[in-house]
Design an enzyme around this catalytic site. Structure first.
Site, PDB file in Angstrom:
ATOM      1  N   SER A   1       0.828  -1.216   0.000  1.00 45.34           N
ATOM      2  CA  SER A   1       0.000   0.000   0.000  1.00 45.34           C
ATOM      3  C   SER A   1       0.857   1.259   0.000  1.00 45.34           C
ATOM      4  CB  SER A   1      -0.926   0.010   1.222  1.00 45.34           C
ATOM      5  OG  SER A   1      -0.167  -0.032   2.422  1.00 45.34           O
TER       6      SER A   1
ATOM      7  N   HIS B   1     -39.647  21.786 -12.190  1.00 43.53           N
ATOM      8  CA  HIS B   1     -39.715  20.852 -13.333  1.00 43.53           C
ATOM      9  C   HIS B   1     -39.094  21.449 -14.612  1.00 43.53           C
ATOM     10  CE1 HIS B   1     -42.809  18.732 -10.877  1.00 43.53           C
ATOM     11  NE2 HIS B   1     -43.220  19.965 -10.627  1.00 43.53           N
TER      12      HIS B   1
ATOM     13  N   SER C   1     -13.971  23.345 -29.149  1.00 44.11           N
ATOM     14  CA  SER C   1     -14.091  22.043 -29.807  1.00 44.11           C
ATOM     15  C   SER C   1     -12.993  21.910 -30.850  1.00 44.11           C
ATOM     16  CB  SER C   1     -15.461  21.942 -30.477  1.00 44.11           C
ATOM     17  OG  SER C   1     -15.431  21.004 -31.536  1.00 44.11           O
TER      18      SER C   1
ATOM     19  N   LYS D   1     -17.615  26.651 -30.968  1.00 48.22           N
ATOM     20  CA  LYS D   1     -18.023  26.120 -29.667  1.00 48.22           C
ATOM     21  C   LYS D   1     -17.337  26.785 -28.485  1.00 48.22           C
ATOM     22  CE  LYS D   1     -19.939  22.408 -29.028  1.00 48.22           C
ATOM     23  NZ  LYS D   1     -21.244  22.199 -28.412  1.00 48.22           N
TER      24      LYS D   1
ATOM     25  N   ASN E   1     -17.615  25.642 -24.529  1.00 46.08           N
ATOM     26  CA  ASN E   1     -18.268  24.649 -23.673  1.00 46.08           C
ATOM     27  C   ASN E   1     -17.972  24.872 -22.190  1.00 46.08           C
ATOM     28  OD1 ASN E   1     -19.206  23.346 -25.997  1.00 46.08           O
ATOM     29  ND2 ASN E   1     -17.360  22.072 -26.120  1.00 46.08           N
TER      30      ASN E   1
ATOM     31  N   GLU F   1     -19.383  20.574 -16.285  1.00 48.59           N
ATOM     32  CA  GLU F   1     -19.661  19.168 -16.605  1.00 48.59           C
ATOM     33  C   GLU F   1     -18.761  18.221 -15.816  1.00 48.59           C
ATOM     34  OE1 GLU F   1     -21.424  19.521 -21.107  1.00 48.59           O
ATOM     35  OE2 GLU F   1     -19.253  19.356 -20.886  1.00 48.59           O
TER      36      GLU F   1
ATOM     37  N   TYR G   1      -9.286  -5.129  13.842  1.00 49.69           N
ATOM     38  CA  TYR G   1      -8.709  -4.798  12.537  1.00 49.69           C
ATOM     39  C   TYR G   1      -8.783  -5.992  11.593  1.00 49.69           C
ATOM     40  CZ  TYR G   1      -5.447  -3.428   8.886  1.00 49.69           C
ATOM     41  OH  TYR G   1      -4.907  -3.129   7.666  1.00 49.69           O
TER      42      TYR G   1
HETATM   43  N1  ARG Z   1      -1.224  -0.989   5.527  1.00 56.41           N
HETATM   44  C1  ARG Z   1      -2.127  -1.352   6.569  1.00 56.41           C
HETATM   45  C2  ARG Z   1      -3.447  -0.575   6.393  1.00 56.41           C
HETATM   46  O1  ARG Z   1      -3.453   0.374   5.718  1.00 56.41           O
HETATM   47  C3  ARG Z   1      -1.543  -1.022   7.884  1.00 56.41           C
HETATM   48  C4  ARG Z   1      -2.075  -1.862   8.999  1.00 56.41           C
HETATM   49  C5  ARG Z   1      -1.591  -3.228   8.853  1.00 56.41           C
HETATM   50  N2  ARG Z   1      -1.980  -4.005   9.975  1.00 56.41           N
HETATM   51  C6  ARG Z   1      -1.942  -5.335   9.939  1.00 56.41           C
HETATM   52  N3  ARG Z   1      -2.350  -5.945  11.004  1.00 56.41           N
HETATM   53  N4  ARG Z   1      -1.572  -5.990   8.881  1.00 56.41           N
HETATM   54  O2  ARG Z   1      -4.451  -0.916   6.956  1.00 56.41           O
END
Ligand code: ARG
Length: 461
Positions: A22, A155, A276, A282, A284, A289, A316
């Site tokens: 992540s 309306h 355009s 045009k 726009n 939008e 968690y």
């Molecule tokens: N990257 C994880 C998240 O965003 C962090 C927490 C991870 N915790 C775990 N018990 N694996 O949630």
């Protein structure tokens, strides 16, 4: 480098690592994670788990890491899994084994919830400012059109005349409520989860209230299990941003209509319109939008998170890693849309002549006739019927209400004397509306003052 692995033989499969990572999106939490680390280090020192020299070294390394993160000289690598892993690596690079002391009594579960709350509280303030700027632009335009008549609609059909300032202010009130919602949300976001550990709190003598205070939270968690599993602050925030997205979308839709040839009420500044590639004529309203279109992703973010949370057992679960991207996307989206909308509104030209010409047509003064009849003592039910017959006559004759001759008026009803013509002007319809909150120039001026005061107060808060 990993934060776990003691009990594992061999490393993770490539497919697992790729799914699990992540850090490419949670890296934006880095500086908040470092702030949490500073507070945690101080608490470990107060608990006697770090001596003063160790605390000094750790704080200095955190400061150094913070600068390296800010300047981009320390960057995460994909092997880091997440922001917490990357920062521990950075700390170990600076401190060696001492860096490993900071993890005592802390889990990524309480860390990530803390980081996200800190990040969101900060960004909510910037979001509030961007909302105020759009509300300001609408209010400034409204101030120019306190008595500009416009054909109010239901309306998308002409209904009753209104003032255009009133109409513009009708888009400010939803934004004022959004500001209020964000402020109210902050009360519940301002609770620190740090010290909850993985889920059970810590056996080490930590001080969650002290940590909460240092990080600018209102208080620390009341229940460690709730602290790491609660994502109400995410869902609530995403509801607010989704609703804000809907408000921007409805405003956007009106701008699209108003700038069309058929309406022709508003002309956009060249800097806030697009052309355009094939049709040279045009111009726009793409900003409007895009504002309308982006409501979809803002609503989607809320649905994502609520759906992700709904079946999760406490505490968690890794599903919760999915909480962050919708938040980041909502913040990024609104940081683009709000200034563009504010600029577009601030620079648009309102065609007062077109609005004024459109205000009385489409029998928008019919209610005035019915109300006039009521003032003559005719029951509203009959007044409505009589006025309807007058409209039917005009439809056949292809004329407006005030163009009907005295004889024709009387032929519809003996109550319809030529006196009725006094109410058949937009001006009289508007000035008759004097009660608070209605569309007459008087109450709109009062409303404008109140809105300006509220916006001034938001700027100070
Ligand atoms: N990257 C994880 C998240 O965003 C962090 C927490 C991870 N915790 C775990 N018990 N694996 O949630």
């Amino acid at each position: 480098m990993k934060l776990w692995g003691g009990r594992f033989q061999g490393g993770p499969a490539e497919a697992l690592a790729r799914l699990s990572v992540s850090v490419h999106f949670d890296w934006r939490l880095a500086r908040y994670d470092i702030a949490g680390s500073r507070a945690h280090a101080r608490v470990l020192a107060s608990a006697g788990l770090l001596d003063p020299d160790e605390l000094g070294q750790i704080l200095a390394a955190l400061d150094d890491l913070d600068i390296a993160v800010e300047t981009g000289t320390f960057r995460p690598v994909i092997e880091d899994e997440d922001v917490h892993t990357a920062l521990e690596r950075g700390l170990l690079e600076r401190l060696g084994a001492l860096g490993g002391k900071l993890r005592a009594g802390r889990s990524r579960n309480d860390q990530v919830a803390t980081d996200l709350r800190l990040y969101m509280r900060d960004n909510a303030l910037q979001l509030r400012q961007a909302i105020v700027e759009l509300a300001d632009a609408l209010t400034e335009q409204a101030a120019l059109h306190v008595d500009t008549p416009a054909p109010g609609m239901t309306h998308v059909q002409h209904a009753q005349p209104v003032t255009f300032g009133h109409w513009l202010l009708a888009h400010v009130h939803p934004l004022l409520r959004d500001l209020d919602r964000l402020q109210d949300w902050d009360k519940r976001a301002a609770v620190s989860p740090l010290g909850a550990g993985a889920l059970a709190g810590s056996g080490l003598p930590l001080d969650p209230p002290a940590v909460a205070k240092e990080l600018g939270f209102r208080e620390s968690f009341a229940n460690s299990m709730d602290a790491v599993s609660d994502r109400d602050f995410v869902a609530e925030f995403l509801f607010i941003t989704a609703l804000l997205g809907v408000h921007l979308s409805r405003l956007g839709e009106e701008i699209v209509l108003w700038t069309s040839y058929e309406f022709g009420w508003v002309e956009l500044d060249d800097a806030f319109a697009t052309g355009s590639s094939i049709m040279p004529q045009k111009k726009n309203a793409d900003i409007a939008e895009l504002a309308r279109g982006k409501a979809g992703r803002l609503i989607g973010g809320l649905v994502n998170v609520l759906t992700m949370l709904k079946g999760l057992p406490l505490t968690y679960d890794r599903d919760m890693q999915e909480d962050k991207e919708p938040v980041f996307d909502a913040i990024d989206t609104l940081a683009l849309v709000l200034p563009a909308m504010a600029g577009m509104i601030a620079t648009m030209t309102v065609r007062v002549d077109r609005l004024a010409a459109s205000a009385p047509v489409g029998f928008s003064l019919a209610t005035e006739v019915a109300d006039w009849l009521v003032r003559q003592g005719v029951p509203f039910r009959d007044a409505h019927e009589i006025t309807g017959q007058l409209v039917a006559l005009c439809s056949v004759r292809e004329c407006e209400l005030h163009e009907v001759s005295d004889e024709d008026l009387l032929s519809v009803s003996p109550h319809l004397t030529s006196e009725v013509r006094n109410v058949l002007t937009v001006r009289s319809a508007l000035s008759a509306r004097t009660t608070p909150g209605s569309t007459g120039p008087g109450p709109v001026s009062d409303q404008l003052v109140s809105v300006q005061e509220q916006l001034k107060a938001w700027k100070k808060s």
